[in-house]
Scaffold this motif. Structure first.
Motif, PDB file in Angstrom:
ATOM      1  N   UNK A  97     -18.078   7.547 -32.106  1.00  0.00           N
ATOM      2  CA  UNK A  97     -16.701   7.827 -31.733  1.00  0.00           C
ATOM      3  C   UNK A  97     -15.784   7.471 -32.895  1.00  0.00           C
ATOM      4  N   UNK A  98     -14.852   8.392 -33.232  1.00  0.00           N
ATOM      5  CA  UNK A  98     -13.936   8.143 -34.343  1.00  0.00           C
ATOM      6  C   UNK A  98     -12.499   8.365 -33.893  1.00  0.00           C
ATOM      7  N   UNK A  99     -11.596   7.745 -34.623  1.00  0.00           N
ATOM      8  CA  UNK A  99     -10.185   7.749 -34.252  1.00  0.00           C
ATOM      9  C   UNK A  99      -9.345   7.908 -35.520  1.00  0.00           C
ATOM     10  N   UNK A 100      -8.435   8.865 -35.506  1.00  0.00           N
ATOM     11  CA  UNK A 100      -7.546   9.076 -36.648  1.00  0.00           C
ATOM     12  C   UNK A 100      -6.229   9.646 -36.141  1.00  0.00           C
ATOM     13  N   UNK A 101      -5.258   9.799 -37.034  1.00  0.00           N
ATOM     14  CA  UNK A 101      -3.990  10.367 -36.609  1.00  0.00           C
ATOM     15  C   UNK A 101      -2.916  10.246 -37.661  1.00  0.00           C
ATOM     16  N   UNK A 102      -1.678  10.513 -37.246  1.00  0.00           N
ATOM     17  CA  UNK A 102      -0.570  10.491 -38.196  1.00  0.00           C
ATOM     18  C   UNK A 102       0.753  10.343 -37.454  1.00  0.00           C
ATOM     19  N   UNK A 103       1.774   9.948 -38.202  1.00  0.00           N
ATOM     20  CA  UNK A 103       3.153   9.890 -37.718  1.00  0.00           C
ATOM     21  C   UNK A 103       4.034  10.428 -38.832  1.00  0.00           C
ATOM     22  N   UNK A 104       5.005  11.278 -38.504  1.00  0.00           N
ATOM     23  CA  UNK A 104       5.936  11.772 -39.526  1.00  0.00           C
ATOM     24  C   UNK A 104       7.359  11.762 -38.991  1.00  0.00           C
TER      25      UNK A 104
END
Length: 329
Positions: A29-36
């Protein structure tokens, strides 16, 4: 009683906790993301709004992009991707599916064939919804004109290290209810050779037209070790709608240091209706500065001009300035 937003936040926090626990257990299981986030203004007098900012609430000042969370699980031959996105940028690109940007299941038959079922971002075009994968913060007219996502089934075939093929059957991309109540479909095709892609989509668009054709070329090459040239050209037409569009954009990007790059995106875009057409030229100069491994800031100057139609209000020439911060994890 919890509100809808509070429920979404609670679900997101639970998913994050599950991912952290799973990663500690060394699972797949992997987790990633972003905020802009961004600030923008028009440099032209007596003009309102913004140009190219992907948002359902354009800000002539400061605005929010989106919070993006991607959870994926891969085990043996199969896996899932749950790509959740919240905020104005996500709403503008995918309003009819709420917080779901992508949600699909895939199965690898062998090293060559992969089957995917669900909602996935479009294979058309050079730019994508997430600003993490775009050099420019504002988006092109070509990106805005074409589909953002598709819901359906696709088969990817990796013929060799250089060649790839893809076939897709999806709902019309323009449907707003999330279900295909009209029983119409789109057919998709992609042929890739050394990172150069020819894309074709044909069928119903969900807006009442059944013969909409999209043809798109996306590619690029390294001119030198530091200078890259990206290319996007597209054509769309419908006899039922008696109109369409065509255009092209270049992505000229130079990497001066490991942390600083400068890029120019010239674009020509024209809409067609009967025997008439209206064209717009857009020039976007973007500076990318990585402050840390995860934080990238983008300063951008953009000029849009047309002799055929107003760009904003009654103005046929509009210049804008944008400053954005994009954080990925």
């Amino acid at each position: 009683m919890l509100t809808r937003k509070q429920c979404k936040l609670s679900i997101l926090m639970c998913l994050i906790q599950v991912v952290i626990f799973a990663q500690e257990k060394k699972s797949n299981l992997s987790f990633s993301g972003s905020v802009d986030v961004y600030g923008t203004t028009n440099l032209s007098e007596n003009s309102r709004g913004t140009i190219g900012i992907l948002s359902d609430v354009p800000a002539h000042g400061f605005g929010l992009g989106m919070a993006n969370t991607v959870i994926s699980y891969d085990f043996e031959k199969a896996g899932i991707v749950a790509d959740l996105a919240f905020g104005p940028r996500a709403n503008a690109a995918n309003a009819y599916q709420g917080s779901i940007n992508q949600l699909y299941v895939y199965y690898r038959l062998d090293e060559k064939f992969t089957f995917t079922l669900g909602q996935f971002n479009t294979f058309l075009g050079y730019e994508v919804i997430s600003p993490v994968d775009n050099f420019n913060y504002s988006v092109s007219y070509l990106f805005n004109a074409g589909p953002f996502s598709h819901t359906g089934f696709k088969v990817d075939y990796k013929a060799s290290e250089d060649w790839s093929l893809m076939l897709a059957v999806t709902n019309p991309h323009g449907i707003t209810a999330g279900t295909n109540i009209t029983n119409d479909f789109q057919l998709g095709f992609q042929a890739g050779f050394k990172e150069q892609f020819l894309n074709v989509v044909y069928g119903a668009d969900g807006s009442g037209f059944d013969d909409v054709l999209y043809v798109d070329y996306t590619g690029g090459f390294d001119a030198t070790d530091s200078f890259f040239i990206g290319i996007n050209a597209a054509y769309s037409n419908s006899s039922d709608a008696d109109g369409g569009y065509y255009g092209g954009a270049l992505y000229l990007q130079n990497k001066f240091t490991e942390t600083f790059s400068l890029g120019l995106r010239p674009e020509y875009f024209a809409t067609t209706s009967g025997s008439a057409e209206a064209a717009i030229l857009a020039f976007t100069l973007s500076a990318n500065q990585k402050l840390t491994k995860n934080l990238n800031v983008i300063g951008e100057v953009r000029l849009d001009t047309s002799d055929d139609v107003p760009v904003i209000g009654t103005r046929d020439n509009v210049a804008g300035l944008t400053f954005a911060a994009v954080y990925k994890f």
